[in-house]
Design a protein around this motif. Structure first.
Motif, PDB file in Angstrom:
ATOM      1  N   TYR A 157       5.562  29.382  18.762  1.00  0.00           N
ATOM      2  CA  TYR A 157       7.033  30.532  19.450  1.00  0.00           C
ATOM      3  C   TYR A 157       6.272  30.888  20.001  1.00  0.00           C
ATOM      4  O   TYR A 157       5.371  32.138  19.570  1.00  0.00           O
ATOM      5  N   GLY A 158       6.438  32.114  21.085  1.00  0.00           N
ATOM      6  CA  GLY A 158       6.036  32.984  21.692  1.00  0.00           C
ATOM      7  C   GLY A 158       6.375  33.902  22.173  1.00  0.00           C
ATOM      8  O   GLY A 158       7.254  34.127  22.691  1.00  0.00           O
ATOM      9  N   MET A 159       6.330  35.517  22.123  1.00  0.00           N
ATOM     10  CA  MET A 159       6.876  36.800  22.805  1.00  0.00           C
ATOM     11  C   MET A 159       6.022  37.915  22.785  1.00  0.00           C
ATOM     12  O   MET A 159       6.485  39.047  22.201  1.00  0.00           O
ATOM     13  N   PRO A 160       5.309  37.415  23.990  1.00  0.00           N
ATOM     14  CA  PRO A 160       4.668  38.375  24.936  1.00  0.00           C
ATOM     15  C   PRO A 160       4.949  39.679  25.168  1.00  0.00           C
ATOM     16  O   PRO A 160       5.506  40.039  25.721  1.00  0.00           O
ATOM     17  N   PRO A 161       4.137  41.293  24.316  1.00  0.00           N
ATOM     18  CA  PRO A 161       3.097  41.739  23.690  1.00  0.00           C
ATOM     19  C   PRO A 161       2.767  40.899  22.609  1.00  0.00           C
ATOM     20  O   PRO A 161       2.249  40.739  21.983  1.00  0.00           O
ATOM     21  N   GLN A 162       4.418  41.079  21.964  1.00  0.00           N
ATOM     22  CA  GLN A 162       4.789  41.040  20.235  1.00  0.00           C
ATOM     23  C   GLN A 162       3.899  40.044  19.620  1.00  0.00           C
ATOM     24  O   GLN A 162       3.164  39.488  18.319  1.00  0.00           O
ATOM     25  N   ILE A 163       4.004  38.621  20.241  1.00  0.00           N
ATOM     26  CA  ILE A 163       4.255  37.494  19.838  1.00  0.00           C
ATOM     27  C   ILE A 163       2.824  36.559  20.219  1.00  0.00           C
ATOM     28  O   ILE A 163       3.712  35.776  21.618  1.00  0.00           O
ATOM     29  N   ASP A 164       1.791  36.171  20.341  1.00  0.00           N
ATOM     30  CA  ASP A 164       0.784  35.661  21.768  1.00  0.00           C
ATOM     31  C   ASP A 164       1.478  34.155  20.902  1.00  0.00           C
ATOM     32  O   ASP A 164       1.633  33.335  21.756  1.00  0.00           O
ATOM     33  N   SER A 165       1.343  34.068  19.788  1.00  0.00           N
ATOM     34  CA  SER A 165       1.536  33.037  19.271  1.00  0.00           C
ATOM     35  C   SER A 165       1.775  32.091  17.751  1.00  0.00           C
ATOM     36  O   SER A 165       0.677  32.165  17.033  1.00  0.00           O
ATOM     37  N   LEU A 166       2.847  31.768  17.141  1.00  0.00           N
ATOM     38  CA  LEU A 166       3.223  32.061  16.072  1.00  0.00           C
ATOM     39  C   LEU A 166       3.958  30.681  15.452  1.00  0.00           C
ATOM     40  O   LEU A 166       5.537  29.799  16.514  1.00  0.00           O
ATOM     41  N   HIS A 167       3.432  29.967  14.769  1.00  0.00           N
ATOM     42  CA  HIS A 167       3.310  28.422  14.202  1.00  0.00           C
ATOM     43  C   HIS A 167       4.862  28.793  13.854  1.00  0.00           C
ATOM     44  O   HIS A 167       4.986  29.799  13.135  1.00  0.00           O
ATOM     45  N   CYS A 168       5.699  27.762  14.147  1.00  0.00           N
ATOM     46  CA  CYS A 168       6.788  27.885  13.559  1.00  0.00           C
ATOM     47  C   CYS A 168       7.844  27.110  13.397  1.00  0.00           C
ATOM     48  O   CYS A 168       8.658  26.779  13.014  1.00  0.00           O
ATOM     49  N   GLY A 169       7.066  25.359  13.550  1.00  0.00           N
ATOM     50  CA  GLY A 169       7.870  23.885  13.157  1.00  0.00           C
ATOM     51  C   GLY A 169       6.707  23.063  13.669  1.00  0.00           C
ATOM     52  O   GLY A 169       5.772  22.938  14.174  1.00  0.00           O
ATOM     53  N   HIS A 170       7.538  21.989  13.518  1.00  0.00           N
ATOM     54  CA  HIS A 170       7.314  21.018  14.262  1.00  0.00           C
ATOM     55  C   HIS A 170       8.310  20.176  14.901  1.00  0.00           C
ATOM     56  O   HIS A 170       9.189  20.029  14.517  1.00  0.00           O
ATOM     57  N   ILE A 171       8.097  18.989  15.960  1.00  0.00           N
ATOM     58  CA  ILE A 171       8.623  17.713  15.684  1.00  0.00           C
ATOM     59  C   ILE A 171       7.795  16.076  15.703  1.00  0.00           C
ATOM     60  O   ILE A 171       6.476  16.157  15.751  1.00  0.00           O
ATOM     61  N   LEU A 172       8.198  15.749  14.432  1.00  0.00           N
ATOM     62  CA  LEU A 172       8.439  14.464  14.206  1.00  0.00           C
ATOM     63  C   LEU A 172       8.953  13.262  15.165  1.00  0.00           C
ATOM     64  O   LEU A 172       9.982  12.929  14.725  1.00  0.00           O
ATOM     65  N   PHE A 173       8.224  12.555  15.422  1.00  0.00           N
ATOM     66  CA  PHE A 173       7.761  11.485  16.149  1.00  0.00           C
ATOM     67  C   PHE A 173       8.333   9.866  15.545  1.00  0.00           C
ATOM     68  O   PHE A 173       7.449   9.553  14.476  1.00  0.00           O
ATOM     69  N   SER A 174       9.260   9.347  15.654  1.00  0.00           N
ATOM     70  CA  SER A 174      10.380   7.953  14.708  1.00  0.00           C
ATOM     71  C   SER A 174       9.498   7.150  15.715  1.00  0.00           C
ATOM     72  O   SER A 174       9.779   7.111  17.285  1.00  0.00           O
ATOM     73  N   GLU A 175       8.755   5.855  15.105  1.00  0.00           N
ATOM     74  CA  GLU A 175       8.445   4.279  16.012  1.00  0.00           C
ATOM     75  C   GLU A 175       9.766   3.715  15.896  1.00  0.00           C
ATOM     76  O   GLU A 175      10.421   3.724  15.102  1.00  0.00           O
TER      77      GLU A 175
END
Length: 187
Positions: A169-187
């Motif tokens: 998640y980014g919110m310039p200028p406060q947050i450049d790039s904050l890791h906030c989760g993931h997406i898991l792909f199913s087969e």
């Protein structure tokens, strides 16, 4: 005449995009992420020890264009993030547990009426079937730790971005790039 048609076309596209509330759209690994413009104003929830509290509310739409289900997980710790060049000013991010819908995009604050979580971690989890979408709100609460005049806070744009399977998640200028989760792909 050609210039006039180009201008009319451009303005109609801009009006359509703005009416939809979408600020940015990216596609990665068959996942489309749309991020909205902000809405917000003074914070009306409980305030214990902070000053000049305000909030911005965004919505994010995740669309699964893959042929398989995927699992979407978003987490925000509720920790304070210092705002650069704005002494004693901070922002906290929260994801709301209720799902947003496109009918609320023209509503005041995207339909969010009460904000009660100010210091707690928040999370959002959904399993999306193939060609399904999910829409959720992210709230940024800005505040100052010392009484005084309103400091410049910025943060009028924000976006969720997928890199591999990780969400940032980014919110310039406060947050450049904050890791906030993931997406898991199913087969």
């Amino acid at each position: 005449m050609r210039c006039t048609l180009t201008i009319v076309f451009f303005l109609s596209i801009c009006s359509f995009v703005k009416a939809q509330g979408i600020y940015s759209e990216t596609t990665s690994n068959g996942v489309v992420i749309q991020n909205s413009f902000p809405k917000g104003g003074p914070y009306s929830g409980p305030i214990k020890k902070y000053f000049n509290v305000s909030n911005l509310i965004f919505f994010t739409r995740v669309i699964n264009e893959t042929g398989n289900p995927l699992e979407l997980k978003i987490n925000f710790s509720g920790d304070s993030i210092a705002i650069p060049n704005s002494p004693d000013s901070f922002v906290k991010l929260f994801v709301l547990p209720d799902t947003m819908n496109l009918y609320k995009r023209n509503s005041l604050n995207y339909g969010v009426t009460a904000l009660t979580s100010f210091d707690q971690a928040t999370s959002f989890e959904r399993t999306l079937a193939a060609n399904e979408d999910s829409i959720f709100n992210v709230v940024a609460i800005f505040y100052q730790t010392k009484a005084g005049e309103w400091n410049d806070r910025g943060g009028n744009r924000a976006e969720l971005v997928l890199k591999g399977q990780d969400l940032f998640y980014g919110m310039p200028p406060q947050i450049d790039s904050l890791h906030c989760g993931h997406i898991l792909f199913s087969e």
